[in-house]
Design a protein around this motif. Sequence first.
Motif, PDB file in Angstrom:
ATOM      1  N   THR A  30      29.878  19.631  89.220  1.00 19.98           N
ATOM      2  CA  THR A  30      31.330  19.929  89.288  1.00 19.98           C
ATOM      3  C   THR A  30      31.583  19.744  90.897  1.00 19.98           C
ATOM      4  O   THR A  30      30.811  20.195  91.578  1.00 19.98           O
ATOM      5  CB  THR A  30      31.591  21.350  88.707  1.00 19.98           C
ATOM      6  OG1 THR A  30      31.179  21.584  87.645  1.00 19.98           O
ATOM      7  CG2 THR A  30      32.960  21.661  89.240  1.00 19.98           C
ATOM      8  N   SER A  60      34.038  19.923  94.170  1.00 19.19           N
ATOM      9  CA  SER A  60      35.197  20.872  94.875  1.00 19.19           C
ATOM     10  C   SER A  60      35.467  20.209  96.242  1.00 19.19           C
ATOM     11  O   SER A  60      34.797  19.422  96.651  1.00 19.19           O
ATOM     12  CB  SER A  60      34.775  22.112  94.701  1.00 19.19           C
ATOM     13  OG  SER A  60      33.713  22.468  95.785  1.00 19.19           O
ATOM     14  N   VAL A  65      40.115  15.903  92.244  1.00 22.67           N
ATOM     15  CA  VAL A  65      39.972  16.700  93.451  1.00 22.67           C
ATOM     16  C   VAL A  65      40.110  15.689  94.661  1.00 22.67           C
ATOM     17  O   VAL A  65      39.370  14.781  94.622  1.00 22.67           O
ATOM     18  CB  VAL A  65      38.922  17.508  93.567  1.00 22.67           C
ATOM     19  CG1 VAL A  65      37.644  16.914  93.607  1.00 22.67           C
ATOM     20  CG2 VAL A  65      38.997  18.626  94.779  1.00 22.67           C
ATOM     21  N   ASN A  69      36.068  15.232  88.222  1.00 25.44           N
ATOM     22  CA  ASN A  69      35.392  16.116  87.266  1.00 25.44           C
ATOM     23  C   ASN A  69      35.824  15.702  85.991  1.00 25.44           C
ATOM     24  O   ASN A  69      37.202  15.823  85.492  1.00 25.44           O
ATOM     25  CB  ASN A  69      35.805  17.554  87.537  1.00 25.44           C
ATOM     26  CG  ASN A  69      35.123  18.000  88.826  1.00 25.44           C
ATOM     27  OD1 ASN A  69      33.979  17.996  89.306  1.00 25.44           O
ATOM     28  ND2 ASN A  69      36.087  18.505  89.753  1.00 25.44           N
TER      29      ASN A  69
END
Length: 189
Positions: A35, A37, A74, A91
Amino acid sequence: MVSAVPGNLPTNSSATASAADAFGSRAKQANTGSTLSAPVTAGNWTRVDDAAARARRQEAVTTAKKTGGGSSPVFAEYQRGGAGSAFLGFNTDPDGQFRAELRESPPSAVRDYMAGAKVTSLQFVESGSADVAMACGLPDQAQARRAIVCAWADSSTLGIITWSVPNLTMNRADDLTRDFRRTVSRPAR
């Protein structure tokens, strides 16, 4: 500040078969996905969070949502001294076509994105992880002539970073990208 380089999301292509073959079966055995970020700091890079950067982030995420079907994008800009970078990550949805294509061949996803972004002189480099494909190249854009673009993919994510760093070489860009990827990427749950 540099901007994210637009590109096409992956599509299966026989032109990417050699990269997938080089990646090997070891990735399929090890690949658990991740994932992405955009933390406040990524190594010694600090996320830019002024009004202009927030507006560019909103524009990049809105555009990525239109083109990145089956994903949650993101985006963040980072700086360190006089150097900057722009990070765009996807993602993917577990049941989406984008995820299926990443599972099939992370190298193909990297190559397809970079081709769509018109990145030239593409070189696949060691990612530091058996289940991650990574490549770096030069953007084919007048405003980004001094930039280097790197991308990586695993079975669930695609990350792209555009580096605008004085005197940056391809070898140094892949080192920076490996370190950056370790900071923004977490194992999938």
